[in-house]
Design a protein around this motif. Structure first.
Motif, PDB file in Angstrom:
ATOM      1  N   LEU A   1       3.654  -2.565  -8.973  1.00  0.00           N
ATOM      2  CA  LEU A   1       4.231  -1.928  -7.787  1.00  0.00           C
ATOM      3  C   LEU A   1       5.692  -2.294  -7.546  1.00  0.00           C
ATOM      4  O   LEU A   1       6.313  -1.761  -6.633  1.00  0.00           O
TER       5      LEU A   1
ATOM      6  N   LYS B   1       3.365   5.694  -3.340  1.00  0.00           N
ATOM      7  CA  LYS B   1       4.668   6.267  -3.712  1.00  0.00           C
ATOM      8  C   LYS B   1       5.493   6.705  -2.506  1.00  0.00           C
ATOM      9  O   LYS B   1       6.309   7.605  -2.587  1.00  0.00           O
TER      10      LYS B   1
ATOM     11  N   GLU C   1       2.161   1.733  -3.403  1.00  0.00           N
ATOM     12  CA  GLU C   1       1.112   2.290  -4.262  1.00  0.00           C
ATOM     13  C   GLU C   1       0.955   3.796  -4.030  1.00  0.00           C
ATOM     14  O   GLU C   1       0.697   4.549  -4.956  1.00  0.00           O
TER      15      GLU C   1
ATOM     16  N   THR D   1       0.843  -1.205   0.000  1.00  0.00           N
ATOM     17  CA  THR D   1       0.000   0.000   0.000  1.00  0.00           C
ATOM     18  C   THR D   1       0.873   1.248   0.000  1.00  0.00           C
ATOM     19  O   THR D   1       0.608   2.204  -0.736  1.00  0.00           O
TER      20      THR D   1
END
Length: 139
Positions: free
Chosen positions: A72, A35, A33, A30
């Motif tokens: 990812l 960044k 995702e 997460t």
């Protein structure tokens, strides 16, 4: 941004929903995702993950899971130099040695694995996902 190398078991915890470690891998991905983390791995790890996952999910589902996750992950290659270092290292596990020297070559300061005992002489940080998240105050 934090660069982190992820091992097969961390990916499998997420894709296979392996408890109790699923949650910590999910949090890591997460953050990737969002960044906030850059996650790196090798094609060898993805191949090993697929091999194990297909037994549980079947070929098509395993490929689909890895295909989604691939968005990812940054893939990095193990060079001839890495293989030579791994072959001549004191690591008892050849695969772990490859991962370690690949992370070193790409200057990735952290390896996340649940098998930290094989990295006793590592010059990079080796942590479990939960200890990484706790020490970085991400959970």
């Amino acid at each position: 941004m934090n660069k982190v190398f992820v091992d097969t078991d961390v990916i499998l915890d997420l894709l296979a929903g392996r408890l109790p470690n699923f949650h910590f891998s999910a949090v890591l991905f997460t953050f990737a995702e969002m960044k906030k983390l850059e996650l790196y791995t090798t094609p060898l790890i993805l191949a090993n993950t697929f091999y194990i996952l297909r037994k549980q999910l079947g070929n098509d589902s395993a490929k689909n899971a890895i295909r989604k996750l691939r968005i990812l992950l940054h893939l990095i290659d193990s060079t001839e130099s890495v293989i030579d270092k791994a072959l001549n290292s004191e690591f008892s596990n050849f695969e772990d040695a490859i991962q370690y020297y690949t992370a070193l070559e790409y200057q990735i300061p952290v390896i996340l694995t649940r098998n930290i005992r094989d990295y006793k002489k590592a010059s990079v940080i080796v942590q479990t996902p939960v200890s990484y998240l706790v020490t970085r105050k991400l959970i």
